[in-house]
Write an enzyme that holds these catalytic residues in place. Structure first.
Site, short mmCIF file in Angstrom:
data_model
loop_
_atom_site.label_atom_id
_atom_site.label_comp_id
_atom_site.label_asym_id
_atom_site.label_seq_id
_atom_site.Cartn_x
_atom_site.Cartn_y
_atom_site.Cartn_z
N GLY B 145 -8.37 -11.82 101.93
CA GLY B 145 -8.04 -10.48 101.47
C GLY B 145 -9.31 -9.67 101.26
N CYS B 146 -9.14 -8.36 101.19
CA CYS B 146 -10.30 -7.48 101.06
C CYS B 146 -10.99 -7.65 99.70
CB CYS B 146 -9.88 -6.03 101.28
SG CYS B 146 -8.44 -5.50 100.33
N TYR B 147 -10.19 -7.67 98.62
CA TYR B 147 -10.80 -7.84 97.29
C TYR B 147 -11.52 -9.18 97.17
CZ TYR B 147 -8.33 -3.77 95.29
OH TYR B 147 -7.90 -2.50 94.99
#
Lengths: 346, 346, 346, 346
Positions: B145-147
């Site tokens: 995921g990006c986070y």
């Protein structure tokens, strides 16, 4: 009806023009004089078209007033405030000069000896939610910085109640108007838009205000605050996300703890019209142009950490609105006078 | 030269079109097939004018490919990935389906039983900075995921070195493209512009990825991460500000400690071309459109807390670029192939 | 003092909430009822946190009022307006239903037969700068569209004076709130931010309002208006740039002609408190949240073309503020009542 | 393979760094030297973190190169260009110094006598869509201004075909990067965001470029262009909306005329890879970071006016990309070399 004559020193910055906007709408105060060296001699509405409804010329020296707001930079502000006080004029100082009680801390942060230490005792930190009665009786209010306002209001109830450990993280996100009206590379549109960055990692000047005020709420255990501000691509607004560890056994777990927490905040602020406790995360945009502080206290489900988020308009509750709120108290007016316009949304 | 044929499943979201943009520029891969139910039958460049240089029609079913990227939502992604793997096609899954090793955690966060638990053993968490050699040998990469990408890269060196206590705060600020391409009230221009807000306070799905990966780096002391994401008024970018307490006696104080810290990070990432250690706070805008992760580790002067800030483009290093980086490794190509374009600034 | 009870039908759009914001601050009107099908039963301040100071529940049906604002879409609006008028309630209709006098034009633009042609004769086009005395005497005001307000006010003086040829170009740039509160792909933050585009090239519904009103000012020579709106990456504001060819010998060349032009505009609007003639190009931001229309008329030095630029806040002077201004006239109040707050800047 | 050595004079502005970004990615040119007085001695990647992949130090004087780009301001640019040409170095000048053939017009617009009139004959206006063969053979290219590029490309086909009357309106909307990298009050984030305004109403310097180039296309009837630029709250992009009256009987009415118009544009640009004719209004965002110019020609249904809208990235097709395109032609390379990266969207 006796109208109070108000003046603004250094009207040409963002805090100055926001004061002018609010005082112009105030039903019991008349804005009669504004100063600004760089624009002296020009009509206020010529320099700032949104203020064309105010028929004043920017002057070099303040005219006859009953109460004055100084929007000068630190150190310079004390220099203009001292003679005003001596002439019996009540003063709201927007600078940092009278916020810190500790002159050594002032010197460390601002790099100059304190310009008027003899006034520190009478100066009141202008956060009405914590110092209302002192503000009522004073002639000199030190209006808090924008970051401290958002952080202190978010944390005061739990600090006072001793619900958290002294180790606190304050992660703040501010709009660009907080950096002032002077253009710089860092506030150039093309560099700020579509960008977010942290700054002040070496130590921000607003930190000791936060520490001082939280410390007054819980004297036996001085808080240790790590504060990181961020420049956010928006004009107004500060969102402050605070993190702390609950003191042992002080916060019930689960939904019941969450309810207790909300009730604690609601009780703490029940007589304070400009703080609203929210049951969902606040948006800075819901405070645009208004004096409200929106607070959402919560407990992180995965770690049990206390997470409190607050939202203000940095130029209103974080500066000019707060000053007018203090002025109302100083003048014996209802605290909300002239400050009840809803936020402009969207 | 043998060109690899690549395909994108569900090209019509932001991750899908970013994959198309990057693969189109890749010198050793040819994008030969893209799918998207809602737009099937239309030319890619008609739906997305910036991709008009790619002469492909969006199809209902994937054509003949050697390697496939699935940009389907979780659960649906596993459903398309399984048959691809069975046909011998290598897969990079952009969804959450194969990121978490713990199926119970998956079910808790995503509300459905894991759709293909038998594949979890072979699936590799696609963060090359931590799992490069495993990625080289696998046929199934779960792109993070990006986070988590921003958070894990910011924290990995100090977690691995045991320099911090397990209690960690991760305060992330994301651009709006992270919320996807489907319009909602919360991503409506008028409500997002000039606004910042926290969300996911009840627990965000990306948290267990962070915990899992940091836990693998320091098995004896599982980290406890409090993670709060914020929606920031910008299109691309994630800035992650991480806070932790140094373990006793592990970090030298003052400038010397700061230097040691920087050296630790530089050593950790010295063979990783997409991480750069900065000596000033990074700006998300300096990563716009590029696969770089910029990291600035520091020690707060007032409290001694470790504060690490990282910046990425959420659609590139946080999604499509990272996937292409993993693909390069899977194909035995230099890791940087097709990913060397500088960020577009300003 | 006799307070007028006001109601808003369909408060849940941007025009509706802006009406609520303005009426709440109005000293001689009390907002007593607001309706909205989708949110009926909820507190207004719960759905719109910036309106938490207004203690009203959104209802399904309008309560007892003296005057009503309908913020319903066209056609539906007529359906609610007719019975209100029959009950003797004065109405300000924010929709297009009563703006056009020509029912055939209405049908061509809106694709439905006119829902209440019998009311067109009494309906007054709610632009006080052109129709003040008619508004004073009417029970039904058709509040103009946002684009027509900016365009008509920019052009009225020269059209009325016969100074220009009938061929007119109107190039308008609008903020995104003009597109309403319903999220769409075209108003999704990620697609609008950092973008500008033209739309409505096939013919925009606001065009006949402009043509009708300019035509009334100069009956012998009907204007021919080419109107192109643009979606601009900002929340509020419309900037309208109008181009026309001076009629032969009607405009003196050079600085003297420029002065005459400014004087013509100042004379035309001298009794109109919400129009200000500027000697430099206006900024939409100087009207944010206010009812002002700023106009800068000029002659292009290279070609002698007349170029007039106007700026308004599309939700205030372009909608809700204009409606309150009309209401003041209908109620015999000073035109500026409740509308004097300066713009919020920056 | 013979690699050409390229240099950039004054790399520290936005045009300079955009040239560096593009040249760094060019497969047949090596960027070997960059100059910049204010930052001389510093690493390029230190001053501009997004260019950290380019290992160059900013110098005071240009090193040994085969071809040079001057991004100096007008007048200063000629001063550095002349000696380069004398040393046999090919030059692409980004300034206005060699764009206008008429020295009197240059002096009128720029307020100084032309610094090198003897070079005007050999200088070629660097718009490859109009001057390709001349660019191939020249040693001095005057790269057009950003506004002229968007306007000329939008109008060239109809002007050349004699389809419109000479009276033309050009309404342009530019992102803020067009104003350069030096911070000013007018480009300060807080004043630009959520604002749009016209400027240059007294006559903009880019107008004579437009008039000159359109005049060359239709010598017998010199165009008369009214040009108004607008500052738009976005970083990159220019949208140009052009209005003209069709010459009598030259344009068929209705859908058939529209089709003919589109075909005319497609024919005109069929050999030009960086112009695409669109069947819907273009968005500047679809050109972000790319060298494309998107054009949508149309006839206003209500008035029969020709309305043509074009979109470019002002820093790429409006400056640095166009320069690289010209350089490719000068070096005998395919025109698209190094310029094929799709726009970064969203």
């Amino acid at each position: 009806m006796n109208v109070t004559r108000a003046g603004i020193i250094n009207v040409t910055g963002y805090v100055g023009i926001e004061l002018a906007r609010l005082l112009h709408q105030h039903p019991q105060v008349e804005l009669v004089s504004v100063t600004g060296r760089s624009a002296a001699g020009q009509k206020l509405g010529k320099v700032f078209p949104h203020l064309a409804g105010i028929d004043l010329t920017i002057e070099a020296e303040l005219g006859e007033v009953d109460i004055a707001f100084s929007a000068m930079p630190h150190k310079d502000s004390a220099a203009v405030v001292v003679p005003l006080l001596e002439r019996g004029i009540r003063v709201l100082d927007m600078s940092a000069d009278f916020r810190l009680k500790d002159v050594a801390e002032y010197q460390r942060r601002y790099g100059v000896p304190h310009p008027a230490p003899h006034l520190l005792k009478q100066a009141v930190f202008g956060l009405p939610e914590l110092h209302r009665s002192e503000i009522v009786g004073t002639r000199l209010v030190a209006v808090p910085g924008c970051y401290p306002t958002g952080a202190i209001l978010a944390l005061a109830p739990v600090v006072k109640a001793g619900l958290i450990e002294p180790d606190i993280i304050v992660d703040s996100k501010s709009g660009v108007s907080g950096a002032g009206r002077t253009p710089t590379q860092g506030t150039h549109y093309t560099e700020v838009n579509e960008d977010i960055s942290a700054y002040g990692l070496g130590g921000h000047r607003h930190l000791p205000e936060i520490t001082q005020e939280l410390g007054l709420l819980r004297r036996r255990q001085s808080p240790s605050v790590t504060f990181v501000p961020h420049l956010t691509p928006m004009t107004r607004g500060i969102l402050t996300t605070c993190y702390a560890t609950p003191a042992t056994d002080k916060l019930t777990a689960g939904d019941k703890g969450q309810e207790e927490l909300v009730r604690l905040y609601e009780r703490f602020y029940k007589d304070h019209p400009f703080v609203r406790i929210m049951d969902s995360p606040p948006h800075t945009k819901h405070t645009w142009g208004s004096n409200m502080c929106l607070i959402h206290p919560t407990v992180a489900p995965d770690t049990g950490k206390l997470v409190v988020v607050s939202a203000i308009d940095n130029l209103v509750k974080g500066a000019a609105g707060q000053a007018v709120q203090c002025m109302n108290l100083m003048l014996g007016l209802p605290e909300v006078t002239g400050l009840q316009a809803p936020a402009v949304f969207p």
